[in-house]
Enzyme design. Sequence first.
Site, mmCIF file in Angstrom:
data_model
loop_
_atom_site.group_PDB
_atom_site.id
_atom_site.type_symbol
_atom_site.label_atom_id
_atom_site.label_comp_id
_atom_site.label_asym_id
_atom_site.label_seq_id
_atom_site.Cartn_x
_atom_site.Cartn_y
_atom_site.Cartn_z
ATOM 1 N N TYR A 1 -1.785 -0.376 10.730
ATOM 2 C CA TYR A 1 -2.074 -1.026 9.444
ATOM 3 C C TYR A 1 -0.899 -0.836 8.480
ATOM 4 O O TYR A 1 -0.408 -1.796 7.886
ATOM 5 C CB TYR A 1 -3.361 -0.462 8.825
ATOM 6 C CG TYR A 1 -3.500 -0.817 7.361
ATOM 7 C CD1 TYR A 1 -3.808 -2.113 6.979
ATOM 8 C CD2 TYR A 1 -3.273 0.138 6.363
ATOM 9 C CE1 TYR A 1 -3.898 -2.449 5.628
ATOM 10 C CE2 TYR A 1 -3.357 -0.191 5.024
ATOM 11 C CZ TYR A 1 -3.672 -1.484 4.656
ATOM 12 O OH TYR A 1 -3.746 -1.814 3.317
ATOM 13 N N SER B 1 0.834 -1.199 0.000
ATOM 14 C CA SER B 1 0.000 0.000 0.000
ATOM 15 C C SER B 1 0.869 1.249 0.000
ATOM 16 O O SER B 1 1.984 1.248 0.548
ATOM 17 C CB SER B 1 -0.852 -0.015 1.275
ATOM 18 O OG SER B 1 -1.487 1.217 1.473
ATOM 19 N N LYS C 1 2.076 -3.560 6.697
ATOM 20 C CA LYS C 1 2.484 -3.682 5.288
ATOM 21 C C LYS C 1 4.002 -3.505 5.154
ATOM 22 O O LYS C 1 4.664 -4.236 4.415
ATOM 23 C CB LYS C 1 1.748 -2.659 4.427
ATOM 24 C CG LYS C 1 0.243 -2.902 4.317
ATOM 25 C CD LYS C 1 -0.088 -4.177 3.581
ATOM 26 C CE LYS C 1 -1.583 -4.398 3.428
ATOM 27 N NZ LYS C 1 -1.905 -5.695 2.820
HETATM 28 P P1 NAD Z 1 -11.172 -6.551 1.135
HETATM 29 O O1 NAD Z 1 -11.401 -6.504 2.610
HETATM 30 O O2 NAD Z 1 -12.321 -6.339 0.231
HETATM 31 O O3 NAD Z 1 -10.489 -7.929 0.749
HETATM 32 C C1 NAD Z 1 -9.665 -8.647 1.643
HETATM 33 C C2 NAD Z 1 -10.201 -10.063 1.693
HETATM 34 O O4 NAD Z 1 -9.409 -10.824 2.608
HETATM 35 C C3 NAD Z 1 -11.644 -10.143 2.201
HETATM 36 O O5 NAD Z 1 -12.385 -10.931 1.288
HETATM 37 C C4 NAD Z 1 -11.548 -10.831 3.552
HETATM 38 O O6 NAD Z 1 -12.672 -11.636 3.832
HETATM 39 C C5 NAD Z 1 -10.282 -11.642 3.375
HETATM 40 N N1 NAD Z 1 -9.571 -11.952 4.605
HETATM 41 C C6 NAD Z 1 -9.234 -11.131 5.629
HETATM 42 N N2 NAD Z 1 -8.561 -11.816 6.575
HETATM 43 C C7 NAD Z 1 -8.454 -13.092 6.127
HETATM 44 C C8 NAD Z 1 -7.862 -14.274 6.639
HETATM 45 N N3 NAD Z 1 -7.232 -14.291 7.814
HETATM 46 N N4 NAD Z 1 -7.970 -15.395 5.915
HETATM 47 C C9 NAD Z 1 -8.603 -15.418 4.724
HETATM 48 N N5 NAD Z 1 -9.166 -14.326 4.179
HETATM 49 C C10 NAD Z 1 -9.102 -13.184 4.886
HETATM 50 O O7 NAD Z 1 -10.000 -5.533 0.820
HETATM 51 P P2 NAD Z 1 -9.428 -5.047 -0.574
HETATM 52 O O8 NAD Z 1 -9.726 -3.608 -0.690
HETATM 53 O O9 NAD Z 1 -9.804 -5.963 -1.659
HETATM 54 O O10 NAD Z 1 -7.881 -5.172 -0.276
HETATM 55 C C11 NAD Z 1 -7.096 -6.253 -0.736
HETATM 56 C C12 NAD Z 1 -5.660 -6.033 -0.304
HETATM 57 O O11 NAD Z 1 -5.201 -4.787 -0.816
HETATM 58 C C13 NAD Z 1 -5.462 -5.949 1.203
HETATM 59 O O12 NAD Z 1 -4.229 -6.574 1.515
HETATM 60 C C14 NAD Z 1 -5.370 -4.467 1.473
HETATM 61 O O13 NAD Z 1 -4.630 -4.184 2.633
HETATM 62 C C15 NAD Z 1 -4.659 -4.000 0.229
HETATM 63 N N6 NAD Z 1 -4.893 -2.579 -0.101
HETATM 64 C C16 NAD Z 1 -6.174 -2.124 -0.237
HETATM 65 C C17 NAD Z 1 -6.401 -0.781 -0.531
HETATM 66 C C18 NAD Z 1 -7.790 -0.223 -0.637
HETATM 67 O O14 NAD Z 1 -7.960 0.978 -0.462
HETATM 68 N N7 NAD Z 1 -8.805 -1.015 -0.924
HETATM 69 C C19 NAD Z 1 -5.295 0.076 -0.714
HETATM 70 C C20 NAD Z 1 -4.016 -0.432 -0.584
HETATM 71 C C21 NAD Z 1 -3.820 -1.772 -0.275
HETATM 72 C C1 WQD Z 2 -9.183 10.012 0.517
HETATM 73 C C2 WQD Z 2 -9.373 11.506 0.748
HETATM 74 C C3 WQD Z 2 -9.622 12.068 3.064
HETATM 75 C C4 WQD Z 2 -13.472 10.013 3.613
HETATM 76 C C5 WQD Z 2 -6.676 5.024 2.681
HETATM 77 C C6 WQD Z 2 -5.653 4.302 3.511
HETATM 78 C C7 WQD Z 2 -4.577 3.761 2.640
HETATM 79 C C8 WQD Z 2 -5.149 2.915 1.525
HETATM 80 C C9 WQD Z 2 -6.216 3.629 0.783
HETATM 81 C C10 WQD Z 2 -5.218 0.637 2.241
HETATM 82 C C11 WQD Z 2 -8.580 12.041 1.946
HETATM 83 C C12 WQD Z 2 -10.889 12.377 2.303
HETATM 84 C C13 WQD Z 2 -12.300 10.516 3.087
HETATM 85 C C14 WQD Z 2 -14.511 10.913 3.999
HETATM 86 C C15 WQD Z 2 -13.134 12.743 3.259
HETATM 87 N N1 WQD Z 2 -5.794 1.735 2.034
HETATM 88 N N2 WQD Z 2 -12.122 11.863 2.915
HETATM 89 N N3 WQD Z 2 -14.301 12.249 3.797
HETATM 90 O O1 WQD Z 2 -6.803 8.063 3.399
HETATM 91 O O2 WQD Z 2 -5.920 8.334 1.042
HETATM 92 O O3 WQD Z 2 -6.048 6.105 2.028
HETATM 93 O O4 WQD Z 2 -7.182 4.122 1.705
HETATM 94 O O5 WQD Z 2 -4.043 0.365 2.095
HETATM 95 O O6 WQD Z 2 -3.776 3.013 3.469
HETATM 96 O O7 WQD Z 2 -5.107 5.213 4.443
HETATM 97 O O8 WQD Z 2 -8.129 7.213 1.385
HETATM 98 O O9 WQD Z 2 -10.473 7.237 0.726
HETATM 99 O O10 WQD Z 2 -9.918 7.355 3.171
HETATM 100 O O11 WQD Z 2 -9.444 9.309 1.732
HETATM 101 O O12 WQD Z 2 -12.981 13.950 3.124
HETATM 102 O O13 WQD Z 2 -15.583 10.522 4.506
HETATM 103 O O14 WQD Z 2 -10.751 11.737 1.068
HETATM 104 O O15 WQD Z 2 -9.356 13.048 4.040
HETATM 105 O O16 WQD Z 2 -8.176 13.333 1.613
HETATM 106 P P1 WQD Z 2 -6.692 7.550 2.029
HETATM 107 P P2 WQD Z 2 -9.570 7.719 1.783
#
Ligand code: NAD
Ligand code: WQD
Length: 336
Positions: free
Chosen positions: A149, A124, A153
């Site tokens: 979190y 991330s 990572k």
């Molecule tokens: P998500 O929660 O939709 O998907 C994660 C999946 O993992 C879910 O289906 C959940 O049920 C499963 N899971 C959680 N713990 C588990 C376990 N112990 N065993 C088996 N399954 C388990 O999230 P996502 O948005 O699809 O994210 C996928 C990956 O990408 C994650 O590693 C997340 O940290 C990373 N990521 C997401 C974002 C984002 O904003 N969505 C941004 C950066 C990184």
């Molecule tokens: C985006 C912008 C907020 C909600 C997060 C995690 C990051 C990654 C992606 C997993 C910011 C603003 C948000 C709201 C708002 N996830 N905001 N009102 O914070 O960039 O990243 O998700 O790895 O680790 O930190 O994403 O979508 O929460 O926010 O004003 O109700 O929207 O302040 O500027 P962020 P976000």
Amino acid sequence: MRVLLTGGAGYIGSHTAITLIEHGHDVVIVDDLSNSSEEAVRRAARLVGRDLPLVVGDAADSALLGRVMREHRVDAVIHFASLKSPNASISHPLRYYRVNIDSALAVLEAMADCDVQRLVFSSSAAVYERPGPLLDEQAPSGLDLAHPYGRTKAMIEAIIADAGVANERLQAAVLRYFNPVGAHPSGEIGEDPQDIPNNLMPYISQVAAGVREQLQIFGGDYDTADGTGVRDYIHVLDLAEGHVAALEALEPGVLTVNLGTGRGVSVLEAVRAFEDVVGRRLPHRIVARRDGDSAHATANPALAHQRLGWRARRAFDEAVADAWRWQRANPRGYRS
Ligand code: NAD
Ligand code: WQD
């Protein structure tokens, strides 16, 4: 390749499953459904016109992963499974370290046991210690972060690097996602937060659908053009294609790349884009900044282009239109 997707029932995993199949790969999913539903996998299967095997279980169970790897003759793993809320990780740090670190270790152990050498890991942009514009992979990353979190990572990145030193046959890609948004254009699968959304796009979608009353914009006094936070929103299908490109480009060693667009969008711009798609004003007001947020975080995506031949192709407006199509058809997600 036959690819094991841990967390493959989730938001990014379900879209990646479809994209992998479309590129000629096979998938098997291990997911405990703690943040997703079987319905996502059923719908993804329908979209590709074939069965998508789902094993409901814990990605921290290396014996289970080993059995799945052998039974399905797995060639590669994409490790999505993780808890993902920065806020929740501040209140529940031990749970975050336990789930995220244990599952990464179990994946690496099962891979070693079964002689599987290809790994793609969901990292991330949260690992960057000083978020800003056009971050490249050399920007400082590590443990000096606002939440556990992000630290999980960064720790897993270090674990993968160590595993790569010990085993020179390991082929790993660490993908640092920026802000994934949008949905499959069919409107059949998309992001389905189980609780009040933390992230901007699902929150705006729920305001547009009438599920929530008003968007709170966290901070209007940042040092950005309109005072609201700027992020790099990437269409989830571009992200999915980034996984396929990473998988197909794997070679011995560990490659760490950003997956982002390089374009910044402010919160107000995101609200306007949504209003254009929905065709009406969406209630919002500016409130105090959210703890731990930065003014700006966008990717320099050059390395992904150079090493993977990949770049994000879809415009932000397209992601908004796709997110809205999914939200409108499924106002309560997969429970609709
Ligand atoms: P998500 O929660 O939709 O998907 C994660 C999946 O993992 C879910 O289906 C959940 O049920 C499963 N899971 C959680 N713990 C588990 C376990 N112990 N065993 C088996 N399954 C388990 O999230 P996502 O948005 O699809 O994210 C996928 C990956 O990408 C994650 O590693 C997340 O940290 C990373 N990521 C997401 C974002 C984002 O904003 N969505 C941004 C950066 C990184
Ligand atoms: C985006 C912008 C907020 C909600 C997060 C995690 C990051 C990654 C992606 C997993 C910011 C603003 C948000 C709201 C708002 N996830 N905001 N009102 O914070 O960039 O990243 O998700 O790895 O680790 O930190 O994403 O979508 O929460 O926010 O004003 O109700 O929207 O302040 O500027 P962020 P976000």
